[in-house]
Write an enzyme that holds these catalytic residues in place. Structure first.
Site, mmCIF file in Angstrom:
data_model
loop_
_atom_site.group_PDB
_atom_site.id
_atom_site.type_symbol
_atom_site.label_atom_id
_atom_site.label_comp_id
_atom_site.label_asym_id
_atom_site.label_seq_id
_atom_site.Cartn_x
_atom_site.Cartn_y
_atom_site.Cartn_z
ATOM 1 N N ASN A 9 28.316 90.293 10.914
ATOM 2 C CA ASN A 9 28.507 89.752 12.277
ATOM 3 C C ASN A 9 27.788 88.525 12.483
ATOM 4 O O ASN A 9 26.619 88.415 12.330
ATOM 5 C CB ASN A 9 27.828 90.787 13.084
ATOM 6 N N LYS A 11 27.950 86.251 14.493
ATOM 7 C CA LYS A 11 27.242 86.155 15.922
ATOM 8 C C LYS A 11 27.529 84.666 16.236
ATOM 9 O O LYS A 11 28.564 84.286 16.063
ATOM 10 C CB LYS A 11 25.676 86.401 15.973
ATOM 11 N N HIS A 97 28.739 95.470 21.568
ATOM 12 C CA HIS A 97 27.506 95.163 20.728
ATOM 13 C C HIS A 97 26.362 95.094 21.685
ATOM 14 O O HIS A 97 26.762 94.650 22.908
ATOM 15 C CB HIS A 97 27.802 93.816 19.990
ATOM 16 N N GLU A 99 24.228 93.033 22.311
ATOM 17 C CA GLU A 99 23.984 91.525 23.038
ATOM 18 C C GLU A 99 25.044 91.513 24.194
ATOM 19 O O GLU A 99 24.784 90.867 24.983
ATOM 20 C CB GLU A 99 23.932 90.879 21.660
ATOM 21 N N GLU A 169 23.511 100.834 16.163
ATOM 22 C CA GLU A 169 22.599 99.929 16.071
ATOM 23 C C GLU A 169 21.448 100.051 16.798
ATOM 24 O O GLU A 169 21.651 99.682 18.067
ATOM 25 C CB GLU A 169 23.174 98.564 16.341
ATOM 26 N N GLY A 175 17.841 92.255 14.385
ATOM 27 C CA GLY A 175 17.170 90.749 14.322
ATOM 28 C C GLY A 175 15.696 90.713 14.349
ATOM 29 O O GLY A 175 15.149 89.602 14.437
ATOM 30 N N SER A 215 18.957 94.841 10.928
ATOM 31 C CA SER A 215 17.978 94.459 9.877
ATOM 32 C C SER A 215 18.377 95.121 8.761
ATOM 33 O O SER A 215 17.317 95.240 7.686
ATOM 34 C CB SER A 215 16.384 94.548 10.502
HETATM 35 P P1 PGA Z 1 20.859 91.954 12.233
HETATM 36 O O1 PGA Z 1 21.871 92.341 13.221
HETATM 37 O O2 PGA Z 1 21.299 92.608 10.772
HETATM 38 O O3 PGA Z 1 20.439 90.415 12.239
HETATM 39 O O4 PGA Z 1 19.649 92.871 12.498
HETATM 40 C C1 PGA Z 1 22.786 93.217 13.059
HETATM 41 C C2 PGA Z 1 23.830 93.133 14.336
HETATM 42 O O5 PGA Z 1 23.322 92.726 15.341
HETATM 43 O O6 PGA Z 1 25.178 93.676 14.295
#
Ligand code: PGA
Length: 252
Positions: A9, A11, A97, A99, A169, A175, A215
């Protein structure tokens, strides 16, 4: 046997040129050294999809958008419809997601429309769920995730549900560098599989790919992926480096 999937992803990162270079690097690395039994997906910005599709072997690398519109088409300035995503050669769409739920107010109602349009257009939704830190601290993650699924993809027919990939997640792990412990990830994924079995039966539950995200990196991926119910990962930060992403693909 359910599919093992490693999905990146990206982003809101990379210029078109950087994105194409990254996709080529992943494509070459996967062609040379990538585990053959892992389905690889690149979740790229809308603007990059066409070029990325042109520059990878789509038999080996699946390309995904990170969202689609909740409407089929029309006067919705700035939106990108599922049919448009499909017409670029993408095969997947990341939906729900955290976000998008948190920053763009995506409710279950909106997500139901997006999932339906994705399926109608032959895209595979990678449907995200997961709880915030205070919910985990109150040990209410199972109830929370159950509600997220019951309000959305659990309303699909069994046939449509079978086309979905789920990504769990936990928001507190995205993140942040804080990964869910292997046990926390396995327990929640096993719980998700158990409620799929209650709703749709064992056969569908056993065939549903459920990914962990948050992460995930080359160091922790093999322990996570060795768990019975973890069928791969949705990878944010570590998907922006071809070597790290390849190492995660090969972590099985
Ligand atoms: P990350 O993000 O691996 O940077 O924690 C995962 C995601 O949001 O899909």
């Amino acid at each position: 046997m359910r599919k093992k999937i490693v999905a990146g992803n990206w982003k809101c990162n990379t210029s078109l040129q950087e994105g194409v270079e990254l996709a080529k690097a992943v494509n070459n690395a996967v062609a040379e050294k990538g585990a053959k039994d892992v389905t690889v997906v690149l979740g790229v910005p809308f603007t990059h999809i066409t070029k990325v599709v042109e520059n990878v072997d789509t038999d080996r690398i699946n390309v995904s958008s990170q969202n689609c519109a909740a409407e089929a088409k029309g006067a919705f300035t700035g939106e990108v419809a599922a049919s448009m995503v499909k017409s670029t050669g993408a095969s997947h769409v990341i939906l729900g997601h955290s976000e998008r739920r948190d920053y763009y107010n995506e409710t279950s109602e909106i997500l139901n429309k997006k999932v339906a349009l994705a399926l109608e257009n032959g895209l595979t939704p990678i449907y995200c769920c997961g709880e915030a830190l205070e919910i985990r601290e109150a040990n209410k993650q199972n109830e929370f995730v159950k509600q997220q699924l019951e309000e959305t993809i659990f309303n699909l027919s069994a046939e449509d549900f079978s086309k979905i990939v789920i990504a769990y997640e936990p928001i507190w792990a995205i993140g942040t560098g804080v990964t869910a412990s292997t046990e926390q990830a396995q327990d929640t994924l096993a719980y998700i599989r158990s409620i799929i079995a209650e709703k749709f039966g064992n056969e569908i539950a056993e065939a549903t790919s459920i990914l962990y995200g948050g992460s995930c990196n080359p160091k922790n991926a093999s322990e996570l992926f060795s768990q019975k119910d973890i069928d791969g990962g949705l990878i944010g930060g570590a998907s922006l480096k071809a070597d790290d992403f390849l190492a995660i693909i090969n972590a099985y």
